[in-house]
Design a protein around this motif. Structure first.
Motif, mmCIF file in Angstrom:
data_model
loop_
_atom_site.group_PDB
_atom_site.id
_atom_site.type_symbol
_atom_site.label_atom_id
_atom_site.label_comp_id
_atom_site.label_asym_id
_atom_site.label_seq_id
_atom_site.Cartn_x
_atom_site.Cartn_y
_atom_site.Cartn_z
ATOM 1 N N LEU A 89 0.814 -1.010 -0.141
ATOM 2 C CA LEU A 89 -0.145 0.009 0.083
ATOM 3 C C LEU A 89 0.973 1.361 0.189
ATOM 4 C CD1 LEU A 89 -2.268 -1.107 2.687
ATOM 5 C CD2 LEU A 89 -2.639 -1.455 0.344
ATOM 6 N N ILE A 90 1.187 1.894 -1.244
ATOM 7 C CA ILE A 90 2.013 2.841 -1.339
ATOM 8 C C ILE A 90 1.496 4.343 -1.187
ATOM 9 C CG2 ILE A 90 3.318 1.263 -2.524
ATOM 10 C CD1 ILE A 90 2.538 3.111 -5.148
ATOM 11 N N ASP A 91 0.253 4.596 -0.911
ATOM 12 C CA ASP A 91 -0.192 6.162 -0.848
ATOM 13 C C ASP A 91 -0.723 6.509 0.522
ATOM 14 O OD1 ASP A 91 -2.456 4.436 -0.354
ATOM 15 O OD2 ASP A 91 -3.602 5.273 -2.219
ATOM 16 N N GLY A 92 -0.086 5.659 1.615
ATOM 17 C CA GLY A 92 -0.265 6.145 2.839
ATOM 18 C C GLY A 92 -1.721 5.536 3.517
ATOM 19 N N GLU A 93 -2.396 5.144 2.611
ATOM 20 C CA GLU A 93 -3.683 4.563 3.273
ATOM 21 C C GLU A 93 -3.976 3.217 3.359
ATOM 22 O OE1 GLU A 93 -8.115 4.242 1.004
ATOM 23 O OE2 GLU A 93 -6.895 5.843 0.254
ATOM 24 N N TRP A 94 -4.281 2.952 4.729
ATOM 25 C CA TRP A 94 -4.452 1.588 5.010
ATOM 26 C C TRP A 94 -5.909 1.070 4.561
ATOM 27 C CZ3 TRP A 94 -2.286 -2.773 6.076
ATOM 28 C CH2 TRP A 94 -2.999 -3.893 6.648
ATOM 29 N N ARG A 95 -5.625 -0.101 4.209
ATOM 30 C CA ARG A 95 -6.912 -0.845 3.608
ATOM 31 C C ARG A 95 -7.020 -2.172 4.100
ATOM 32 N NH1 ARG A 95 -4.061 2.200 -0.110
ATOM 33 N NH2 ARG A 95 -5.377 3.283 -1.604
ATOM 34 N N HIS A 112 0.820 11.079 6.405
ATOM 35 C CA HIS A 112 0.164 10.127 6.774
ATOM 36 C C HIS A 112 0.200 9.484 8.057
ATOM 37 C CE1 HIS A 112 -0.227 10.555 2.371
ATOM 38 N NE2 HIS A 112 -1.515 10.412 2.606
ATOM 39 N N ILE A 113 0.909 10.009 8.956
ATOM 40 C CA ILE A 113 1.287 9.273 10.306
ATOM 41 C C ILE A 113 0.308 9.182 11.029
ATOM 42 C CG2 ILE A 113 2.234 11.369 11.514
ATOM 43 C CD1 ILE A 113 4.600 9.705 12.424
ATOM 44 N N GLN A 114 -0.900 10.110 11.248
ATOM 45 C CA GLN A 114 -1.743 9.838 11.957
ATOM 46 C C GLN A 114 -2.495 8.644 11.696
ATOM 47 O OE1 GLN A 114 -1.964 11.090 15.068
ATOM 48 N NE2 GLN A 114 -0.290 12.643 14.585
ATOM 49 N N ALA A 115 -3.046 8.514 10.449
ATOM 50 C CA ALA A 115 -3.758 7.238 9.866
ATOM 51 C C ALA A 115 -2.679 5.947 10.138
ATOM 52 C CB ALA A 115 -4.115 7.623 8.187
ATOM 53 N N ALA A 116 -1.644 6.162 10.000
ATOM 54 C CA ALA A 116 -0.907 4.893 10.223
ATOM 55 C C ALA A 116 -0.716 4.242 11.438
ATOM 56 C CB ALA A 116 0.485 5.206 9.870
ATOM 57 N N ALA A 118 -3.318 5.079 13.759
ATOM 58 C CA ALA A 118 -4.893 4.371 14.016
ATOM 59 C C ALA A 118 -4.828 3.246 13.476
ATOM 60 C CB ALA A 118 -5.677 5.415 13.262
ATOM 61 N N ALA A 119 -4.040 2.709 12.225
ATOM 62 C CA ALA A 119 -4.150 1.441 11.689
ATOM 63 C C ALA A 119 -3.443 0.548 12.687
ATOM 64 C CB ALA A 119 -3.490 1.401 10.261
ATOM 65 N N TRP A 120 -2.322 1.054 13.021
ATOM 66 C CA TRP A 120 -1.257 -0.027 13.901
ATOM 67 C C TRP A 120 -2.203 -0.365 15.212
ATOM 68 C CZ3 TRP A 120 3.463 -2.137 14.005
ATOM 69 C CH2 TRP A 120 4.026 -2.330 15.315
ATOM 70 N N LYS A 121 -2.960 0.596 16.005
ATOM 71 C CA LYS A 121 -3.799 0.448 16.703
ATOM 72 C C LYS A 121 -4.987 -0.548 16.442
ATOM 73 C CE LYS A 121 -2.830 4.683 19.399
ATOM 74 N NZ LYS A 121 -3.028 6.141 19.844
ATOM 75 N N ASP A 122 -5.616 -0.133 15.378
ATOM 76 C CA ASP A 122 -6.763 -1.102 14.914
ATOM 77 C C ASP A 122 -6.521 -2.689 14.883
ATOM 78 O OD1 ASP A 122 -8.393 1.077 15.115
ATOM 79 O OD2 ASP A 122 -8.644 1.243 13.129
#
Length: 146
Positions: A89-95, A112-116, A118-122
């Motif tokens: 996933l190369i655009d910083g968006e977790w799917r 995209h660090i905040q989204a990353a 959040a994905a890490w925690k999820d």
């Protein structure tokens, strides 16, 4: 299933992705590279043709007649038409669909660090999910930090 988070700080995606893709292909596996933006996919397509003068990394863009034959397939969605068991996933968006693969590489930068995070925690309590966080040291080498 393994999820590798790559925090791009010193090395840009254009240097990190070809190295990962080459290792995946060398192992005999296939890789799906996902980016929503078409311009980004076109740029990655060009990059994989000439990222190193002494290498060749066979690949194609999704939607072509030979998708099933491509060791590396560049696509807008997490649909492995090439039968890939690895996804980048190369655009910083977790799917979440990435969790259907054996291994996911999630590349993200400061934007995209905040989204990353959040994905890490999820993914923290996910059954059968192993998370690894990679960062770069002062010399630019990747080190596993978590």
């Amino acid at each position: 299933m393994q999820v590798d988070f790559y925090h791009l700080t010193r090395t840009p995606l254009e240097r990190a992705l070809p190295q990962i893709a080459a290792k995946v292909v060398a192992s005999g596996a296939r890789l799906l590279v996902v980016a929503r933006d078409e311009d980004r996919r076109v740029a990655i397509d060009r990059l994989l043709w000439n990222y190193a003068p002494d290498s060749f990394l066979p690949h194609g863009q999704a939607g072509g007649p030979d998708d099933t034959r491509q060791p590396v397939l560049i696509a807008p969605d997490v649909v492995p038409a090439n039968g890939a068991r690895h996804v980048a996933l190369i655009d910083g968006e977790w799917r979440p669909a990435a969790l259907t693969f054996e291994r996911a590489f999630h590349f993200f930068d400061e934007d995209h660090i905040q989204a990353a995070r959040a994905a890490w925690k999820d993914l923290a309590g996910g059954e059968g999910v192993e998370r690894r966080y990679w960062k770069q040291n002062d010399a630019g080498r990747w080190e596993q930090a978590a």
